[in-house]
Design a protein around this motif. Structure first.
Motif, mmCIF file in Angstrom:
data_model
loop_
_atom_site.group_PDB
_atom_site.id
_atom_site.type_symbol
_atom_site.label_atom_id
_atom_site.label_comp_id
_atom_site.label_asym_id
_atom_site.label_seq_id
_atom_site.Cartn_x
_atom_site.Cartn_y
_atom_site.Cartn_z
ATOM 1 N N MET A 40 -19.837 -58.608 -1.690
ATOM 2 C CA MET A 40 -21.137 -57.653 -1.635
ATOM 3 C C MET A 40 -20.817 -56.507 -0.873
ATOM 4 S SD MET A 40 -23.789 -59.593 -2.387
ATOM 5 C CE MET A 40 -25.374 -59.365 -1.297
ATOM 6 N N LYS A 41 -21.306 -55.362 -1.540
ATOM 7 C CA LYS A 41 -21.008 -54.054 -1.236
ATOM 8 C C LYS A 41 -21.697 -53.578 0.070
ATOM 9 C CE LYS A 41 -18.476 -53.215 -4.981
ATOM 10 N NZ LYS A 41 -17.169 -52.858 -4.925
ATOM 11 N N ARG A 42 -21.013 -52.511 0.920
ATOM 12 C CA ARG A 42 -22.080 -52.322 2.278
ATOM 13 C C ARG A 42 -22.714 -50.914 1.697
ATOM 14 N NH1 ARG A 42 -18.040 -52.338 7.501
ATOM 15 N NH2 ARG A 42 -20.001 -51.633 8.447
ATOM 16 N N VAL A 43 -23.979 -50.685 2.254
ATOM 17 C CA VAL A 43 -24.797 -49.522 1.712
ATOM 18 C C VAL A 43 -25.067 -48.604 3.087
ATOM 19 C CG1 VAL A 43 -27.038 -48.964 0.748
ATOM 20 C CG2 VAL A 43 -25.808 -51.232 0.116
ATOM 21 N N VAL A 44 -25.025 -47.406 2.675
ATOM 22 C CA VAL A 44 -25.260 -46.322 3.867
ATOM 23 C C VAL A 44 -26.162 -45.511 3.292
ATOM 24 C CG1 VAL A 44 -22.989 -46.648 4.887
ATOM 25 C CG2 VAL A 44 -23.129 -44.865 3.327
ATOM 26 N N ILE A 45 -26.839 -44.605 4.377
ATOM 27 C CA ILE A 45 -27.503 -43.585 3.881
ATOM 28 C C ILE A 45 -26.819 -42.176 4.264
ATOM 29 C CG2 ILE A 45 -29.778 -42.409 4.492
ATOM 30 C CD1 ILE A 45 -30.740 -45.008 5.554
ATOM 31 N N THR A 46 -26.684 -41.408 3.120
ATOM 32 C CA THR A 46 -26.002 -39.989 3.146
ATOM 33 C C THR A 46 -26.991 -39.097 3.163
ATOM 34 O OG1 THR A 46 -25.321 -40.358 0.598
ATOM 35 C CG2 THR A 46 -23.729 -40.976 2.555
ATOM 36 N N GLY A 47 -28.211 -39.022 2.935
ATOM 37 C CA GLY A 47 -29.144 -37.986 2.919
ATOM 38 C C GLY A 47 -30.588 -38.330 3.012
ATOM 39 N N ALA A 48 -31.353 -37.292 3.520
ATOM 40 C CA ALA A 48 -32.678 -37.664 3.985
ATOM 41 C C ALA A 48 -33.438 -36.304 3.620
ATOM 42 C CB ALA A 48 -32.913 -38.191 5.431
ATOM 43 N N GLY A 49 -34.658 -36.518 3.238
ATOM 44 C CA GLY A 49 -35.465 -35.368 3.066
ATOM 45 C C GLY A 49 -36.803 -36.004 3.378
ATOM 46 N N THR A 50 -37.792 -34.873 3.688
ATOM 47 C CA THR A 50 -39.264 -35.401 4.058
ATOM 48 C C THR A 50 -40.051 -34.091 3.982
ATOM 49 O OG1 THR A 50 -40.698 -36.531 5.267
ATOM 50 C CG2 THR A 50 -39.178 -34.989 6.867
ATOM 51 N N VAL A 51 -41.472 -34.375 3.592
ATOM 52 C CA VAL A 51 -42.472 -33.411 3.841
ATOM 53 C C VAL A 51 -43.775 -34.356 4.157
ATOM 54 C CG1 VAL A 51 -44.199 -32.123 2.405
ATOM 55 C CG2 VAL A 51 -41.716 -32.095 1.722
ATOM 56 N N ASN A 52 -44.409 -33.891 5.362
ATOM 57 C CA ASN A 52 -45.226 -34.588 6.124
ATOM 58 C C ASN A 52 -46.048 -33.808 7.142
ATOM 59 O OD1 ASN A 52 -44.407 -35.557 8.995
ATOM 60 N ND2 ASN A 52 -42.335 -35.827 7.399
ATOM 61 N N ALA A 53 -46.929 -34.244 7.512
ATOM 62 C CA ALA A 53 -48.082 -33.521 8.544
ATOM 63 C C ALA A 53 -47.100 -32.944 9.934
ATOM 64 C CB ALA A 53 -48.938 -34.351 8.863
ATOM 65 N N LEU A 54 -46.160 -33.518 10.130
ATOM 66 C CA LEU A 54 -45.290 -33.011 11.365
ATOM 67 C C LEU A 54 -44.515 -31.907 10.883
ATOM 68 C CD1 LEU A 54 -44.636 -36.544 13.163
ATOM 69 C CD2 LEU A 54 -46.126 -34.716 13.658
ATOM 70 N N GLY A 55 -44.009 -32.022 9.520
ATOM 71 C CA GLY A 55 -42.895 -30.992 9.324
ATOM 72 C C GLY A 55 -42.547 -31.079 7.796
ATOM 73 N N LEU A 56 -41.895 -29.864 7.345
ATOM 74 C CA LEU A 56 -41.535 -29.860 5.937
ATOM 75 C C LEU A 56 -40.257 -30.061 5.744
ATOM 76 C CD1 LEU A 56 -43.756 -26.539 4.863
ATOM 77 C CD2 LEU A 56 -44.418 -29.201 4.976
ATOM 78 N N ASP A 57 -39.219 -30.724 6.533
ATOM 79 C CA ASP A 57 -38.040 -31.276 6.575
ATOM 80 C C ASP A 57 -37.806 -32.111 7.284
ATOM 81 O OD1 ASP A 57 -37.655 -29.598 8.802
ATOM 82 O OD2 ASP A 57 -36.836 -27.861 7.669
ATOM 83 N N VAL A 58 -36.762 -32.672 7.409
ATOM 84 C CA VAL A 58 -36.306 -33.647 8.438
ATOM 85 C C VAL A 58 -36.033 -33.300 9.753
ATOM 86 C CG1 VAL A 58 -34.384 -35.505 8.937
ATOM 87 C CG2 VAL A 58 -35.188 -35.161 6.735
ATOM 88 N N PRO A 59 -35.269 -31.979 9.987
ATOM 89 C CA PRO A 59 -34.997 -31.474 11.423
ATOM 90 C C PRO A 59 -36.510 -31.252 12.225
ATOM 91 C CG PRO A 59 -33.573 -30.335 10.070
ATOM 92 C CD PRO A 59 -34.320 -31.264 8.996
ATOM 93 N N SER A 60 -37.491 -30.725 11.560
ATOM 94 C CA SER A 60 -38.730 -30.305 12.124
ATOM 95 C C SER A 60 -39.368 -31.560 12.580
ATOM 96 C CB SER A 60 -39.469 -29.204 11.353
ATOM 97 O OG SER A 60 -39.655 -29.805 10.208
ATOM 98 N N THR A 61 -39.358 -32.558 11.610
ATOM 99 C CA THR A 61 -40.181 -33.830 11.520
ATOM 100 C C THR A 61 -39.699 -34.690 12.927
ATOM 101 O OG1 THR A 61 -40.627 -33.919 9.151
ATOM 102 C CG2 THR A 61 -40.767 -36.221 10.560
ATOM 103 N N LEU A 62 -38.178 -34.537 12.827
ATOM 104 C CA LEU A 62 -37.655 -35.251 14.160
ATOM 105 C C LEU A 62 -37.799 -34.668 15.300
ATOM 106 C CD1 LEU A 62 -34.218 -36.553 12.762
ATOM 107 C CD2 LEU A 62 -36.450 -37.855 12.618
ATOM 108 N N ALA A 63 -37.875 -33.428 15.273
ATOM 109 C CA ALA A 63 -38.339 -32.710 16.654
ATOM 110 C C ALA A 63 -39.684 -32.872 17.014
ATOM 111 C CB ALA A 63 -38.010 -31.212 16.180
#
Length: 403
Positions: free
Chosen positions: A1-24
């Motif tokens: 069984m292979k191990r699985v990782v996350i190497t990229g993330a993007g978002t658009v939502n009511a809190l922000g138009l990218d990941v940094p602004s959303t997490l902030a």
């Protein structure tokens, strides 16, 4: 069984138009819910939502693209561009053949449907645009991501109401884990904030007119949101060989069906999904530090979810932080689990627990640590993300801090 990782993330939502602004915004406990702004909103009883008011579609897409891209597809493509850009992957040759796209949505091109129903039934027009079907179909976003990035492996859309994106991400995880794929673009999107979309939800009588208050005794319903979040899931060895930044590791997934009621949640079904994800990840219960709750703010969901967490985790439930970011960005229906996975990544990577804002009164039936109103600094090695949908369909993901 292979191990699985996350190497990229993007978002658009009511809190922000990218990941940094959303997490902030999540870290600051900001609220992205406000007054809705679209045609005939004055005819609605519900006039608030997590709407993306700063969206500039014309500035990002040309006229030909606008004819093909419903709002939910637009959100997806921008989020995918961010995620794939961060990952550094280029899909060519063998990698293109061994990569895929699995996305979740519930309504698909609902805005396109709403606009065209108006044209035909209200305005009496006898013709619609020839691209209405490819614009509104649920797999439109998935197909456009595939075409935009030359991704030629398994590509499809999952529609399981509010669990859609968790189911999609779980399937993507399993495809890499079993060796079928090297990388998968996954997540979900939704744009139901149009007259018909909100009017339909009004009929259920589960909507709040003023705020989303998960787990608070005086909660009075859910609030809809819109947007997308997209991730690059990748086989860990492949990511490490190319020196990619790893945001988190995906370590477990489980899905169950209540097989009981089309709208009322079941403690047993939810608890089995939580327990199943823990078992699949080969975890001990005391390893879990944070749970991003489904936490809709309805009376039935919140107490049922808390009971399910207590049932699945036993005495350790009292030691776990559990919060609902729907209080900030609203309920994105088919896209909600994807946006909420960002809160899990933030907990694991940055040691910041997103709060449950608008919390006012303790509820004896929700007597867990719901991280009320203010974010918290905490070391977390393992997190779970819950999604429990109408139809009794449950999907839970387990993540670990990046290796």
């Amino acid at each position: 069984m292979k191990r699985v990782v996350i190497t990229g993330a993007g978002t658009v939502n009511a809190l922000g138009l990218d990941v940094p602004s959303t997490l902030a915004a999540m870290a600051e406990g900001k609220c992205g819910i406000g007054d809705l702004n679209f045609r005939d909103v004055d005819r609605l009883a519900i006039k608030i939502g997590g709407q993306i008011h700063a969206w500039d579609a014309e500035g990002q897409f040309n006229r030909q693209q606008m004819a093909l891209y419903d709002r939910f597809t637009q959100f997806t493509l921008v989020a995918a561009q961010q995620a794939i850009g961060q990952s550094g992957l280029e899909f060519a040759g063998e990698l293109a053949l061994r990569s895929g796209v699995i996305l979740g949505t519930s309504g698909g091109g609902l805005t396109t449907q709403d606009d065209n129903y108006r044209m035909v039934y209200e305005e009496g027009k006898n013709r619609v645009h020839p691209f209405v079907v490819p614009k509104l179909m649920n797999n439109a976003a998935c197909s456009h991501v595939s075409m935009e990035y030359n991704i030629k492996g398994p590509c499809y859309t999952v529609a399981t109401a509010c669990a859609s994106s968790n189911h999609a991400m779980g399937q993507a995880f399993n495809m890499i884990r079993c060796g079928m794929s090297t990388a998968m673009i996954t997540g979900g999107s939704e744009s139901m904030l149009c007259f018909g979309g909100v009017k339909a939800w009004e009929g259920l009588r589960v909507m709040s007119k003023d705020a989303c208050r998960p787990f608070s005794l005086n909660r009075n319903g859910m609030v809809q949101g819109e947007g997308a979040a997209v991730f690059v899931f990748e086989e860990m060895e492949h990511a490490q060989k190319r020196g990619a930044e790893i945001l988190a590791e995906v370590i477990g997934f489980a899905m169950t069906s209540d097989a009981s009621d089309i709208v009322m949640p079941s403690k047993q079904g939810a608890a089995r999904a939580i327990s199943g994800a823990i078992t699949d990840a080969r975890l001990n219960k005391d390893e879990i530090g944070y749970i991003n709750a489904h936490g809709t703010g309805t009376a039935a969901n919140d107490k049922t979810e808390c009971a399910a967490v207590a049932d699945a985790l036993g005495a350790h439930a009292d030691n776990i932080m559990i919060s609902s970011t729907k209080s900030m960005h609203g309920h994105l229906i088919g896209g909600t689990g994807a946006v909420e996975l960002l809160a899990c990544i933030m907990a694991l990577k940055d040691g910041i627990i997103a709060p449950t804002i608008n919390y006012e009164e303790p509820d004896p039936e929700c007597a867990l640590d719901v991280v009320p109103n203010e974010a918290r600094d905490a070391k977390v090695d393992v997190a779970l993300s819950n999604a429990f949908a109408f139809g009794g369909l449950n999907a839970v993901l387990a993540l670990r801090k990046a290796p």
